[in-house]
Design a protein around this motif. Structure first.
Motif, mmCIF file in Angstrom:
data_model
loop_
_atom_site.group_PDB
_atom_site.id
_atom_site.type_symbol
_atom_site.label_atom_id
_atom_site.label_comp_id
_atom_site.label_asym_id
_atom_site.label_seq_id
_atom_site.Cartn_x
_atom_site.Cartn_y
_atom_site.Cartn_z
ATOM 1 N N SER A 1 5.208 6.922 -3.763
ATOM 2 C CA SER A 1 3.871 6.314 -3.850
ATOM 3 C C SER A 1 3.660 5.416 -2.643
ATOM 4 N N ALA A 2 2.383 5.070 -2.398
ATOM 5 C CA ALA A 2 2.088 4.007 -1.427
ATOM 6 C C ALA A 2 2.194 2.691 -2.188
ATOM 7 N N VAL A 3 3.047 1.776 -1.698
ATOM 8 C CA VAL A 3 3.359 0.567 -2.461
ATOM 9 C C VAL A 3 2.947 -0.677 -1.690
ATOM 10 N N HIS A 4 2.318 -1.606 -2.407
ATOM 11 C CA HIS A 4 2.013 -2.929 -1.834
ATOM 12 C C HIS A 4 2.888 -3.936 -2.576
ATOM 13 N N ALA A 5 3.831 -4.561 -1.851
ATOM 14 C CA ALA A 5 4.793 -5.484 -2.469
ATOM 15 C C ALA A 5 4.336 -6.918 -2.230
ATOM 16 N N VAL A 6 4.204 -7.686 -3.306
ATOM 17 C CA VAL A 6 3.727 -9.071 -3.200
ATOM 18 C C VAL A 6 4.807 -9.992 -3.744
ATOM 19 N N GLU A 7 5.113 -11.054 -2.989
ATOM 20 C CA GLU A 7 6.237 -11.919 -3.341
ATOM 21 C C GLU A 7 5.977 -13.316 -2.765
ATOM 22 N N ARG B 1 -0.456 7.266 -7.268
ATOM 23 C CA ARG B 1 -0.581 7.316 -5.800
ATOM 24 C C ARG B 1 -0.430 5.947 -5.146
ATOM 25 N N ARG B 2 -1.118 4.960 -5.713
ATOM 26 C CA ARG B 2 -1.088 3.618 -5.103
ATOM 27 C C ARG B 2 -0.563 2.617 -6.130
ATOM 28 N N VAL B 3 0.506 1.922 -5.774
ATOM 29 C CA VAL B 3 1.189 1.040 -6.731
ATOM 30 C C VAL B 3 1.313 -0.364 -6.134
ATOM 31 N N ALA B 4 1.035 -1.373 -6.953
ATOM 32 C CA ALA B 4 1.327 -2.760 -6.542
ATOM 33 C C ALA B 4 2.601 -3.190 -7.240
ATOM 34 N N ALA C 1 -1.336 -12.001 -15.592
ATOM 35 C CA ALA C 1 -1.635 -11.198 -16.786
ATOM 36 C C ALA C 1 -3.122 -11.338 -17.140
ATOM 37 N N GLN C 2 -3.637 -12.555 -16.994
ATOM 38 C CA GLN C 2 -5.063 -12.782 -17.279
ATOM 39 C C GLN C 2 -5.934 -11.931 -16.356
ATOM 40 N N ALA C 3 -5.566 -11.910 -15.058
ATOM 41 C CA ALA C 3 -6.349 -11.120 -14.098
ATOM 42 C C ALA C 3 -6.210 -9.622 -14.388
ATOM 43 N N LEU C 4 -5.005 -9.189 -14.751
ATOM 44 C CA LEU C 4 -4.811 -7.768 -15.094
ATOM 45 C C LEU C 4 -5.632 -7.401 -16.326
ATOM 46 N N ALA C 5 -5.689 -8.330 -17.301
ATOM 47 C CA ALA C 5 -6.431 -8.049 -18.544
ATOM 48 C C ALA C 5 -7.899 -7.763 -18.248
ATOM 49 N N GLY C 6 -8.409 -8.356 -17.157
ATOM 50 C CA GLY C 6 -9.804 -8.121 -16.808
ATOM 51 C C GLY C 6 -9.985 -6.998 -15.802
ATOM 52 N N SER C 7 -8.891 -6.274 -15.486
ATOM 53 C CA SER C 7 -8.964 -5.215 -14.466
ATOM 54 C C SER C 7 -9.122 -3.838 -15.111
ATOM 55 N N LYS C 8 -9.238 -2.836 -14.257
ATOM 56 C CA LYS C 8 -9.362 -1.464 -14.777
ATOM 57 C C LYS C 8 -8.115 -0.634 -14.460
ATOM 58 N N VAL C 9 -7.032 -1.296 -14.002
ATOM 59 C CA VAL C 9 -5.804 -0.552 -13.653
ATOM 60 C C VAL C 9 -5.340 0.246 -14.879
ATOM 61 N N PRO C 10 -5.154 1.565 -14.739
ATOM 62 C CA PRO C 10 -4.817 2.354 -15.935
ATOM 63 C C PRO C 10 -3.403 2.140 -16.470
ATOM 64 N N THR D 1 -6.757 -10.588 -7.921
ATOM 65 C CA THR D 1 -7.942 -10.583 -8.789
ATOM 66 C C THR D 1 -8.212 -9.162 -9.300
ATOM 67 N N ALA D 2 -9.080 -9.066 -10.319
ATOM 68 C CA ALA D 2 -9.449 -7.751 -10.860
ATOM 69 C C ALA D 2 -9.996 -6.870 -9.736
ATOM 70 N N LYS D 3 -10.757 -7.470 -8.819
ATOM 71 C CA LYS D 3 -11.339 -6.693 -7.705
ATOM 72 C C LYS D 3 -10.232 -6.158 -6.792
ATOM 73 N N GLU D 4 -9.262 -7.018 -6.475
ATOM 74 C CA GLU D 4 -8.150 -6.586 -5.608
ATOM 75 C C GLU D 4 -7.298 -5.525 -6.318
ATOM 76 N N LEU D 5 -7.194 -5.668 -7.634
ATOM 77 C CA LEU D 5 -6.344 -4.738 -8.386
ATOM 78 C C LEU D 5 -6.974 -3.353 -8.500
ATOM 79 N N ALA D 6 -8.299 -3.287 -8.266
ATOM 80 C CA ALA D 6 -9.025 -2.029 -8.496
ATOM 81 C C ALA D 6 -8.505 -0.890 -7.625
ATOM 82 N N ARG D 7 -7.826 -1.212 -6.509
ATOM 83 C CA ARG D 7 -7.377 -0.121 -5.620
ATOM 84 C C ARG D 7 -6.039 0.493 -6.040
#
Ligand SMILES: C[S@@+](CC[C@H](N)C(=O)[O-])C[C@H]1O[C@@H](n2cnc3c(N)ncnc32)[C@H](O)[C@@H]1O
Length: 439
Positions: A321-327, A301-304, A381-390, A358-364
């Motif tokens: 999907s609802a997409v947040h594009a970061v560049e 549903r929600r993709v970065a 990658a370090q921040a993703l490793a500490g996140s819960k993104v499935p 951050t892991a917190k920002e990635l949680a959505r």
């Protein structure tokens, strides 16, 4: 006349301390840069233009010569006995031009070597058993973007790509890798630069085939006089839609001529690339990468989309999907942001090396796609490793930095479920890939 170098020769060149000697050797593998590797009497030799099984006569200098990594670069003198897997190079410039390093391999050996590059990089970080999809291929005459180099000496312009591992220019007449529309520009550009460059001057030309025509960016010369500008303004109106100039790589492009609108289309949406903006090197390569990403992300549903560029992945993903594009690049992001009307797509300018999500920002997010430059995405990658993104999908043009970042994700609890290699830079030592991580 010898070929010119783009850069002046260093004042003091290392002096050979030993006479060159001639050796016979058998090539056992092809290394990551495309050179054959052979060992003789404890010496590791890098022999260009060879394949495993080639028995060769080479010239080497033991010291003061050309040490290359963990071995010595050898000059190929003769193939005494060819190994299996040799092919016939399709290009007359092969061997001199540094654009292609692997046309001497037959197609099966070449494709296996490309997959081996990805497998080898993953094996070095303990992930060599990741399931691998078949290699997606790009045909000849498909490259839509190229950066040429040019140098003028007297009444002659050298135009093409650098020679292998050299700053010398290989003078190009044709190129079987390029889209015919781009290859057809080689001679007209050479003639143009004869008028535009000062004697001894050089520049690079970035040429991109877009909807509406070809986009040209001249990087250098340092200044353009009135006659040079007028010559550029009049250049090839039929084929070229837009011409820009910038004094060097740090400068911003200045528009010189803009005859027609230009665009690239992602999932049917036109985006106007700023001059010189990053674009996947071929439509075929882009299609393979986008298909692998879409298939994996599915209905999340929600993709970065991180390192989103002009929206190569963000726009197709935003169809479902609802997409947040970061560049990080403002002009690219502005071009994408202009086209988001009607799509569920938000944009954010951000330096993801300095300031990763951050892991917190990635949680959505239910899924994250990241496609960094060759340096990879260590901090993200370090921040993703500490996140819960499935679901995390990594796209990369550099197996070594991808493997490093993959190791970080796996150490953080992800499983590398699948790797999809994509051969977008035909006959070069580059390979791209899509990697799928789940937790
Ligand atoms: C390999 S390109 C991929 C672009 C896009 N995903 C595509 O496929 O067209 C990498 C992108 O990362 C961006 N980039 C480079 N360094 C960055 C950074 N430190 N922070 C954010 N973006 C960066 C570049 O501007 C470029 O658009």
């Amino acid at each position: 006349m010898t070929r010119p170098t783009k850069r002046p020769l260093p004042k003091r060149r290392p002096q050979p301390t030993a006479e060159p000697r001639t050796l016979e050797a058998t090539v056992t593998e092809v290394g990551a840069r495309g050179d054959g590797i052979a060992s003789v009497g404890g010496l590791r030799l890098f022999v260009p233009l060879t394949v495993p099984g080639d028995r060769v006569r080479v010239r080497v200098r033991d010291s003061g010569g050309e040490p290359k990594g963990e071995g010595l670069r050898a000059e190929l003198l003769e193939i005494l006995e060819p190994g299996p897997g040799r092919g016939t190079p399709p290009c007359a410039h092969f061997g001199t031009c540094g654009g292609c390093t692997l046309q001497h391999m037959d197609d099966a050996a070449y494709a296996a070597w490309k997959v081996g590059l990805v497998r080898g990089a993953l094996a070095r970080v303990g992930l060599g058993d990741a399931p691998m999809a078949p290699l997606s291929r790009t045909p000849p005459a498909a490259r839509r973007r190229a950066r040429f180099a040019a140098l003028k000496r007297g009444r002659r312009v050298w135009f093409g790509f650098n020679e292998r591992q050299s700053h010398r220019l290989a003078d190009l007449e044709d190129c079987p890798v390029l889209l015919p529309r781009l290859a057809a520009l080689i001679e007209p550009l050479r003639a143009l630069l004869l008028d535009v460059l000062p004697d001894g001057g050089g520049c690079d030309v970035i040429a991109t085939d877009l909807e509406g025509g070809i986009d040209l960016v001249l990087v250098g010369p340092r200044s353009l006089d009135r006659a040079a500008r007028e010559r550029l303004v009049a250049f090839n109106e039929a084929a070229v839609a837009r011409i820009s100039w910038q004094a060097d790589d740090r400068g911003s492009p200045e528009p010189i001529a803009h005859r027609r609108p230009v665009a690239v289309r992602f999932a049917g949406h036109p985006v106007t690339p700023p001059p010189g903006a990053f674009l996947q090197a071929s439509a075929e390569g882009e299609a393979a990468l986008v298909a692998a990403v879409l298939e994996t992300v599915g209905e999340a549903r929600r993709v970065a989309d991180l390192f989103a560029g002009l929206g190569t992945f963000a726009v197709p993903l935003a169809q479902r999907s609802a997409v947040h594009a970061v560049e990080g690049d403002s002009p690219a992001l502005a071009a994408l942001a202009k086209e988001v009307g009607g799509l569920r797509l938000t944009t954010e300018r951000r330096d993801l090396f300095e300031n990763p999500l951050t892991a917190k920002e990635l949680a959505r997010f239910d899924a994250v796609v990241f496609d960094p430059p060759r340096a990879g995405a260590a901090a993200q990658a370090q921040a993703l490793a500490g996140s819960k993104v499935p679901l995390v999908v990594g796209v990369s043009c550099n197996p070594a930095t991808f493997a490093r970042d993959a190791r970080t994700l796996v150490d953080g609890g992800y499983a590398l479920e699948r790797v999809h290699p994509v051969d977008q830079f035909l006959w070069s030592a580059h390979v791209e890939l899509v990697g799928v991580f789940k937790r």
